[in-house]
Design an enzyme around this catalytic site. Structure first.
Site, mmCIF file in Angstrom:
data_model
loop_
_atom_site.group_PDB
_atom_site.id
_atom_site.type_symbol
_atom_site.label_atom_id
_atom_site.label_comp_id
_atom_site.label_asym_id
_atom_site.label_seq_id
_atom_site.Cartn_x
_atom_site.Cartn_y
_atom_site.Cartn_z
ATOM 1 C CG LEU A 46 -5.955 -3.433 -0.708
ATOM 2 C CD1 LEU A 46 -5.079 -2.597 0.217
ATOM 3 C CD2 LEU A 46 -6.679 -2.547 -1.719
ATOM 4 N N PRO A 52 -9.927 -0.026 3.114
ATOM 5 C CG PRO A 52 -7.647 -0.087 2.655
ATOM 6 C CD PRO A 52 -8.621 0.133 3.758
ATOM 7 C CD1 TRP A 100 -4.464 -23.849 1.906
ATOM 8 C CD2 TRP A 100 -4.375 -21.867 2.964
ATOM 9 N NE1 TRP A 100 -3.159 -23.615 2.247
ATOM 10 C CE2 TRP A 100 -3.077 -22.416 2.902
ATOM 11 C CE3 TRP A 100 -4.551 -20.644 3.589
ATOM 12 C CZ2 TRP A 100 -1.961 -21.777 3.439
ATOM 13 C CZ3 TRP A 100 -3.441 -19.991 4.128
ATOM 14 C CH2 TRP A 100 -2.168 -20.555 4.060
ATOM 15 C CB SER A 132 -8.458 -4.121 7.064
ATOM 16 O OG SER A 132 -8.960 -5.371 6.679
ATOM 17 C CB SER A 133 -13.142 -4.965 4.236
ATOM 18 O OG SER A 133 -12.360 -6.080 3.870
ATOM 19 C CB CYS A 134 -11.042 -7.940 8.608
ATOM 20 S SG CYS A 134 -9.670 -7.058 9.317
ATOM 21 C CG HIS A 137 -3.708 -11.006 1.960
ATOM 22 N ND1 HIS A 137 -2.718 -10.094 2.229
ATOM 23 C CD2 HIS A 137 -4.630 -10.850 2.940
ATOM 24 C CE1 HIS A 137 -3.024 -9.421 3.328
ATOM 25 N NE2 HIS A 137 -4.177 -9.855 3.784
ATOM 26 C CB VAL A 163 -0.961 0.001 1.208
ATOM 27 C CG1 VAL A 163 -1.686 1.338 1.323
ATOM 28 C CG2 VAL A 163 -1.967 -1.144 1.091
ATOM 29 N NE ARG A 198 -12.017 -13.131 2.162
ATOM 30 C CZ ARG A 198 -12.911 -13.901 2.806
ATOM 31 N NH1 ARG A 198 -14.180 -13.946 2.425
ATOM 32 N NH2 ARG A 198 -12.528 -14.625 3.841
ATOM 33 C CE LYS A 219 -4.712 -1.993 10.012
ATOM 34 N NZ LYS A 219 -3.788 -0.897 9.679
ATOM 35 C CE1 TYR A 258 -3.862 -5.649 10.039
ATOM 36 C CE2 TYR A 258 -5.987 -6.090 9.014
ATOM 37 C CZ TYR A 258 -4.758 -5.455 8.997
ATOM 38 O OH TYR A 258 -4.426 -4.641 7.940
HETATM 39 O O1 GFB Z 1 -6.645 -13.592 1.434
HETATM 40 P P1 GFB Z 1 -6.954 -14.325 2.694
HETATM 41 O O2 GFB Z 1 -5.795 -14.930 3.401
HETATM 42 O O3 GFB Z 1 -7.658 -13.343 3.678
HETATM 43 O O4 GFB Z 1 -7.968 -15.527 2.367
HETATM 44 P P2 GFB Z 1 -9.103 -13.019 4.289
HETATM 45 C C1 GFB Z 1 -9.138 -15.341 1.626
HETATM 46 C C2 GFB Z 1 -9.783 -16.696 1.360
HETATM 47 O O5 GFB Z 1 -8.961 -17.438 0.449
HETATM 48 C C3 GFB Z 1 -9.978 -17.579 2.585
HETATM 49 C C4 GFB Z 1 -8.787 -18.756 0.939
HETATM 50 O O6 GFB Z 1 -11.221 -18.236 2.496
HETATM 51 C C5 GFB Z 1 -8.837 -18.588 2.452
HETATM 52 O O7 GFB Z 1 -9.101 -19.821 3.085
HETATM 53 N N1 GFB Z 1 -7.537 -19.342 0.407
HETATM 54 C C6 GFB Z 1 -7.471 -20.363 -0.470
HETATM 55 C C7 GFB Z 1 -6.278 -18.974 0.712
HETATM 56 N N2 GFB Z 1 -6.207 -20.700 -0.697
HETATM 57 C C8 GFB Z 1 -5.428 -19.843 -0.003
HETATM 58 C C9 GFB Z 1 -4.017 -19.685 0.140
HETATM 59 O O8 GFB Z 1 -3.212 -20.416 -0.427
HETATM 60 N N3 GFB Z 1 -3.597 -18.677 0.947
HETATM 61 C C10 GFB Z 1 -4.476 -17.826 1.587
HETATM 62 N N4 GFB Z 1 -3.978 -16.854 2.338
HETATM 63 N N5 GFB Z 1 -5.821 -17.988 1.498
HETATM 64 C C11 GFB Z 1 -7.609 -11.400 5.617
HETATM 65 C C12 GFB Z 1 -7.578 -11.021 7.075
HETATM 66 O O9 GFB Z 1 -8.694 -12.216 5.552
HETATM 67 O O10 GFB Z 1 -7.862 -10.325 4.742
HETATM 68 C C13 GFB Z 1 -6.951 -9.744 7.353
HETATM 69 O O11 GFB Z 1 -7.040 -12.092 7.792
HETATM 70 C C14 GFB Z 1 -7.247 -8.666 6.341
HETATM 71 O O12 GFB Z 1 -7.370 -9.323 8.613
HETATM 72 C C15 GFB Z 1 -7.163 -9.166 4.933
HETATM 73 O O13 GFB Z 1 -8.506 -8.094 6.561
HETATM 74 C C16 GFB Z 1 -7.604 -8.139 3.905
HETATM 75 O O14 GFB Z 1 -9.867 -12.163 3.349
HETATM 76 O O15 GFB Z 1 -9.803 -14.235 4.760
#
Ligand code: GFB
Length: 311
Positions: A167, A164, A203, A108-110, A180, A16, A210, A141, A137
């Protein structure tokens, strides 16, 4: 704010912060103050106070934060809470003490309750229970938003906040355990294509939805907010539509050129079911996202490919 205003971008090495620096530089701003975390540990109050006293920035973009994907948020719960609270408290108090003209805090949107109605409106904050995987987190925020609001109401500081959505873009983190979903899957599909693997593990169930915004569109929104918005409430900054993780996986596989099987590992957490934001207040300021998801992912993959040929 004019082209010579002294602007501190906190977190300029992150996805960012670096996008904000690109956008400010491209828009003719020449007087940016940038410090790496090695040069200035924002969790250290004395260092932050000394820095503000010496540099006297006029405007602050607070994009520094400990960030990560669902897994990192869930494991490093203490660090996500402590580091983010410390950064916010130190920078916001130092900004007040040194008469910063305006500060933009990025959240963050969370922050929204996990069962809030969709699309998420700003007024849904603190109306329900948070998603557990990222509760620390989110609480940090929310504290940042409340600090900006309280410093405005008690001290008259022009401190604003933007929230946001998820991203992606240049300078993202590609660590498979901490990143992410979007960078993680770019890396997984690229590695599978390169190694000739027949399947890639995604996962969760693939069902969560999203909303993804290119970080350059966020940077444009941040400059508009700094120039035009002096309101009390924070504003959502989202793309306007969302996609399931399953559909995202197929889109990414197509862009990367992976032709094998996609396997959903339901032993991994899904996180929030959906978090599509209502960004109409931001749009009313004249902002619209310009980068479509397919184009943005293709550009991001190209950069990844150039930077990480060894992966
Ligand atoms: O992007 P992500 O880690 O963040 O995961 P969140 C989004 C979705 O993708 C979840 C799935 O349902 C994950 O289980 N996913 C599938 C994966 N495969 C994968 C992988 O290989 N890696 C990851 N990381 N996810 C975060 C928050 O939430 O978003 C923070 O933890 C923050 O607080 C951020 O707000 C923007 O959208 O779930």
């Amino acid at each position: 704010m004019n082209n010579n205003s002294k602007i501190y971008v906190a977190g300029h090495r992150g996805m960012v912060g670096s996008a904000i620096v690109r956008h400010l530089t491209g828009s003719g701003f020449t007087n940016l103050i940038l410090k790496t975390s090695a040069e200035l540990d924002l969790r250290n109050q004395q260092s932050v106070n000394d820095f503000f006293k010496n540099e006297k920035p006029e405007y602050v973009f607070l994009a520094a934060a400990k960030v990560g994907g669902i897994n990192a948020n869930n494991i490093y719960r203490a660090e996500f809470l402590y580091d983010n609270l410390a950064i916010e408290i130190n920078v916001i108090e130092a900004a007040k003490q040194n008469s910063v003209k305006k500060l933009l805090f990025l959240g963050s949107s969370c922050i929204y309750p996990k069962s809030a109605p969709q699309p998420l409106k700003e007024e849904y904050l603190l109306t329900g229970i948070l998603e557990s995987t990222n509760e620390p987190y989110a609480i940090a925020k929310i504290a940042g938003i409340k600090l900006c609001e309280a410093y405005r109401s008690q001290y008259g500081c022009n401190f604003i906040s933007a929230m946001p959505t998820n991203l992606y873009g240049p300078n993202d983190n590609y660590d498979l355990e901490k990143s992410h979903v979007l960078p993680a899957l770019i890396r997984k599909f690229h590695a599978a294509k390169t190694n000739g693997s027949s399947e890639v593990i995604v996962w969760g169930s693939g069902k969560p939805m999203r909303e993804f915004l290119h970080v350059d569109d966020l940077a444009a929104a941040c400059l508009i907010l700094m120039q035009k918005y002096d309101g009390v409430g924070f504003l959502n900054v989202g793309f306007g539509s969302d996609i399931s993780i399953s559909d995202l996986s197929f889109l990414l596989a197509d862009i990367v050129g992976f032709k094998g099987k996609i396997v959903f590992d339901t032993s991994r957490a899904d996180g929030t079911v959906r978090k599509l934001m209502d960004s109409s207040k931001m749009q009313a300021l004249g902002w619209q996202p310009k980068i479509g998801l397919k184009q943005g992912i293709s550009d991001t993959y190209k950069i990844f490919h150039e930077q990480f040929l060894h992966i």
